[in-house]
Design an enzyme around this catalytic site. Sequence first.
Site, short mmCIF file in Angstrom:
data_model
loop_
_atom_site.label_atom_id
_atom_site.label_comp_id
_atom_site.label_asym_id
_atom_site.label_seq_id
_atom_site.Cartn_x
_atom_site.Cartn_y
_atom_site.Cartn_z
N ASP A 194 51.38 97.85 -21.59
CA ASP A 194 52.05 96.95 -20.64
C ASP A 194 51.07 96.38 -19.62
OD1 ASP A 194 54.36 97.50 -21.94
OD2 ASP A 194 55.43 98.27 -20.18
N HIS A 252 49.20 101.64 -20.55
CA HIS A 252 48.92 100.43 -19.78
C HIS A 252 47.47 100.01 -20.00
CE1 HIS A 252 52.46 102.05 -17.70
NE2 HIS A 252 52.71 100.79 -17.32
#
Length: 722
Positions: A99, A252
């Site tokens: 993300d 991430h």
Amino acid sequence: MPRHQRPRQSVLRPRRLAAPPLRFFLPVTLLVTLLALMVLRGMENNEVFHDERIAPSVDKGTVPRSVLEGGPIVDARGDRNDKPVSYSIPDRTVVLSFDDGPSSTWTPKILEVLEAQHVHADFFVTGSMVTRNPALIRRIVAGGHEIGLHTYTHPDLALQSGTRLTWELGETQLALAGVAGIHSSLFRPPYSSTVDALDDWSWPVTREVGSDGYLAAFIDKDTDDWKRPGVNAIVRAALPELAGQGEMILLHDAGGDRSQTLAALPVIIERLKADGYTFKTIGEALGTGSANAPVTGYNLWAGKAFLWCTTFSVRLMPWLVALLAVVGVLVFARFALMLVLSLLHVRRTRKPGFSWGDPVTEPVTVVVPAYNEQECITNTLLSLARSDHPIEVIVVDDGSTDDTSAIVEELGLPMVRLIRQPNSGKPTALNTGVAAASNELIVMMDGDTVFEPSTVRELVQPFADPRIGAVAGNAKVGNRDTLIGAWQHIEYVMGFNLDRRMYDVLGCMPTIPGAVGGFRRTALDQVGGMSDETLAEDTDVTMALHRAGWKIVYAEDARAWTEAPGSMSQLWSQRYRWSYGTMQAMWKHRHAALERGPAGRFGRVGLPFVALFMVLTPLLAPAIDIAMVYGVAFVDPYKSLGAWFAVLALQGFCAWWSFHLDREKPWHLVTLPVQQVVYRVLMYMVLLQSWITALTGGRLRWQKLRRTGEVGLDVTTGAMPS
């Protein structure tokens, strides 16, 4: 009843509402474009629409139980919006999802690990990061990975409107189309986690994106790698709780230091491979094919245009900021210089015993060019009749079509001579008056201006110094009781007369005002008189006198009261002519910068000052207001307004100082804040139109302003009414 006292009658005619002038279109468009570019740049760096609020957890009464207990992929598209379907990741299958990227620092390193391990993953990207790192998006797609949407600015959509949601997804799709020529049908809400965390605030977001055709991808395992808990903790959090259970893992690749994520990634892959797991994208895991579809036609070109505009705004803004910073420094330096030099000028000219030399008592010729000045010419001539200095007055009627000449004759003033000529323009009319003058000292004034009794005497005293070829008087606005008149009053006192004190000390006065200026006839003859080669004949002749070696000074007590334009359209016409004429005069006398002596001094000091502060700075000044609007709307309203008011306070102090020096009551300064904004925008529009006229080779014609004759002297005291 004498002609000059008869009331004027006007015929009222119906007026049609006019469309906004086209002259406003380009300037306003450029200002709006500048604001749009700032917004695009702010979106790209996540400054615009930034919202860090996170919705609290609430009840789950509206969320279907099948969703809460289902897999991480929710399909609420089309007919399934009322009966959504959940999909789980198949057994022995892992979907790695990243993300908040792509990041220019961490995403390339993560891609290298995935490539070395022959693993495909899903990258849920934000639109702002897409526009910042287009090459990485293309690399992700080329590597067989899948792209999903993670909004444009990463807000918690549970706290946003449906319009904001549509905008966030639409802008991100535009960015993807412009960068890689694709759209994506995958979506992951910011701040989301497992499906059992959905509640009555976040579930409507999932349903809405489903109605727009998106699959919502949540997660099975949250590694909390953004907290940087350590490599071992990230690895443990990524491993399945039950052997063989399929899962979607959240990691991430942007948003901070991802060194622990990078170190944990190969360990996670190797352990899961050792346990018999395979790695797939969401589309591969569900057997639906890639969620990324190529776009063509309008969508593709709209994306490319969006990307180009965003890239242009990002590259332009540092240059614009630097330019505004330079202009800001120059403006503040000019303020400081004006304050210091005006104080020096006042101390010098008001020093007890100061004089230019022996008192000048010789007669003076006052030349008054007049074209259709029937409303004003009476007050003008009567004010001259009260002069306490010996004068002759030559009125040159430049082909008037009204009663100007008849009024002059009916007044029958003994010191006034009337000369009629076909309409030839103001410079020719002035030259005609100079040629007919009986005296060496010439005073020029406009036909809409009135003098105080001492004006001529004060104006000619500097000619006691034989080096002085011209003197600038103190022009004041007489019709200052209206709002637009008050604004011009501030401009005349602050922008003109404070400037003239500074230019006097620097020895580079750029303009003798047409309303009140004194000249030595010998100096005028040396430069060939008034020229009609520019529309600013007063600026043109002043620059010519500098180049001829004459000294030009400012006489603050030589006050003249002029009728300023009474409407914005007339003000526009006047300033347009002034700006265009000033540009013409600067271009005509540009070679002064290479000359020696007084001419070179003016060329290397005066001309740059005029270029910087009469052309360049007003052209860029509205960007300050645009930046303030941007700052208030998107950054920090208190700091933005504070900075803007700090600049305004400095301008207010300079204005108060100039009013103090001119012995003016400062109550008109209450209109200063609005005046500053209006004048910045007005001068920006005027200068832009002047530039366009100059660059396209256009020729601006002289535009006669409509006068009312409301400026006059009190007939008993000879002083301006308060």
